[in-house]
Design a protein around this motif. Sequence first.
Motif, PDB file in Angstrom:
ATOM      1  N   MET A   3      33.197  23.746 -12.921  1.00  0.00           N
ATOM      2  CA  MET A   3      34.126  23.289 -11.893  1.00  0.00           C
ATOM      3  C   MET A   3      33.470  22.199 -11.054  1.00  0.00           C
ATOM      4  SD  MET A   3      37.081  23.482 -10.324  1.00  0.00           S
ATOM      5  CE  MET A   3      37.814  24.989 -10.958  1.00  0.00           C
ATOM      6  N   ILE A   4      34.264  21.217 -10.687  1.00  0.00           N
ATOM      7  CA  ILE A   4      33.796  20.147  -9.820  1.00  0.00           C
ATOM      8  C   ILE A   4      34.268  20.444  -8.394  1.00  0.00           C
ATOM      9  CG2 ILE A   4      33.818  17.676  -9.363  1.00  0.00           C
ATOM     10  CD1 ILE A   4      32.564  18.435 -12.062  1.00  0.00           C
ATOM     11  N   PHE A   5      33.323  20.511  -7.465  1.00  0.00           N
ATOM     12  CA  PHE A   5      33.628  20.747  -6.056  1.00  0.00           C
ATOM     13  C   PHE A   5      33.320  19.463  -5.271  1.00  0.00           C
ATOM     14  CE2 PHE A   5      32.041  24.700  -7.937  1.00  0.00           C
ATOM     15  CZ  PHE A   5      33.130  25.543  -7.735  1.00  0.00           C
ATOM     16  N   LEU A   6      34.183  19.120  -4.327  1.00  0.00           N
ATOM     17  CA  LEU A   6      33.977  17.894  -3.551  1.00  0.00           C
ATOM     18  C   LEU A   6      34.183  18.148  -2.065  1.00  0.00           C
ATOM     19  CD1 LEU A   6      36.103  16.937  -6.223  1.00  0.00           C
ATOM     20  CD2 LEU A   6      34.760  14.916  -5.682  1.00  0.00           C
ATOM     21  N   ILE A   7      33.320  17.548  -1.248  1.00  0.00           N
ATOM     22  CA  ILE A   7      33.461  17.589   0.205  1.00  0.00           C
ATOM     23  C   ILE A   7      33.442  16.160   0.720  1.00  0.00           C
ATOM     24  CG2 ILE A   7      32.503  18.391   2.395  1.00  0.00           C
ATOM     25  CD1 ILE A   7      31.118  20.640   0.889  1.00  0.00           C
ATOM     26  N   GLY A   8      34.531  15.749   1.348  1.00  0.00           N
ATOM     27  CA  GLY A   8      34.621  14.406   1.888  1.00  0.00           C
ATOM     28  C   GLY A   8      34.759  14.418   3.397  1.00  0.00           C
ATOM     29  N   GLY A   9      34.653  13.256   3.997  1.00  0.00           N
ATOM     30  CA  GLY A   9      34.793  13.131   5.440  1.00  0.00           C
ATOM     31  C   GLY A   9      33.938  11.997   5.970  1.00  0.00           C
ATOM     32  N   PRO A  10      34.068  11.681   7.250  1.00  0.00           N
ATOM     33  CA  PRO A  10      33.296  10.588   7.854  1.00  0.00           C
ATOM     34  C   PRO A  10      31.800  10.888   7.845  1.00  0.00           C
ATOM     35  CG  PRO A  10      35.095  11.300   9.292  1.00  0.00           C
ATOM     36  CD  PRO A  10      34.961  12.332   8.224  1.00  0.00           C
ATOM     37  N   PRO A  11      30.976   9.898   8.132  1.00  0.00           N
ATOM     38  CA  PRO A  11      29.548  10.159   8.286  1.00  0.00           C
ATOM     39  C   PRO A  11      29.301  11.005   9.530  1.00  0.00           C
ATOM     40  CG  PRO A  11      30.056   7.887   8.882  1.00  0.00           C
ATOM     41  CD  PRO A  11      31.301   8.471   8.313  1.00  0.00           C
ATOM     42  N   ARG A  12      28.199  11.744   9.530  1.00  0.00           N
ATOM     43  CA  ARG A  12      27.737  12.479  10.708  1.00  0.00           C
ATOM     44  C   ARG A  12      28.654  13.624  11.127  1.00  0.00           C
ATOM     45  NH1 ARG A  12      22.376  11.558  12.033  1.00  0.00           N
ATOM     46  NH2 ARG A  12      21.927   9.813  10.662  1.00  0.00           N
ATOM     47  N   VAL A  13      29.276  14.309  10.151  1.00  0.00           N
ATOM     48  CA  VAL A  13      30.052  15.504  10.502  1.00  0.00           C
ATOM     49  C   VAL A  13      29.489  16.776   9.871  1.00  0.00           C
ATOM     50  CG1 VAL A  13      32.217  14.286  10.973  1.00  0.00           C
ATOM     51  CG2 VAL A  13      31.742  15.074   8.650  1.00  0.00           C
ATOM     52  N   GLY A  14      28.398  16.651   9.103  1.00  0.00           N
ATOM     53  CA  GLY A  14      27.747  17.849   8.564  1.00  0.00           C
ATOM     54  C   GLY A  14      27.972  18.126   7.097  1.00  0.00           C
TER      55      GLY A  14
END
Length: 209
Positions: free
Chosen positions: A1-12
């Motif tokens: 399974m491919i898991f992805l976490i996205g979001g702006p820089p500097r949010v953890g």
Amino acid sequence: MIFLIGGPPRVGKSIISSEIRQKRAVSVVSTDTLSAVLENVLSPEAAPDLFVFGKLHEMPMAERVKLIMKDPAELIDYVRKEGYVVWKAVEAFIRREDDEGRDILIEGVAILPELMSKLEDIPHRVVFIGNQGGNHKGNIKKFAEENEYDWMRDVNDQYIGAFAMFVKRMSGYIEQETKKYGLKYIEMDKKQFGDVMEDVMKSLGLGAS
């Protein structure tokens, strides 16, 4: 399974991914790593959008602050354009890992809601995180002070404040885009890190234990 976490820089994203790696023994790759590889094989002439942030960091501090404060939306657009270039490597990497049948977690700014449709033929789970809180400047500063290799240890309060404002604006943009594409967004403001961690793991189908 491919898991992805996205979001702006500097949010953890990196911290959360590291915790997941320890809890679930899943390999983790940052889009920053793939971006660094591309920067070594592509020239600014061939891929100008890839080098925008490099030019930003070369500016005197006062000019950087001025640029960020002038129009955060413009900086968000730079991030998006860079993300599109990096995504070519990200997608190729994902398809290779899927062909090999390996579980992998990929985190980074280059994971954008509008690009997730390109993975429709690959089993994957994705979640986006952001921070639209007014106290995020303190979070960024605290993390930089606690990590000796963090480049933001050397910047002033004015720059951290400007960058926190940019993160807030980009978080709002990401939340808007996740609603548009029917994806999951987790707002970190007013939440304990452990609770965010649990929400991310649940969203990715990795459980919370």
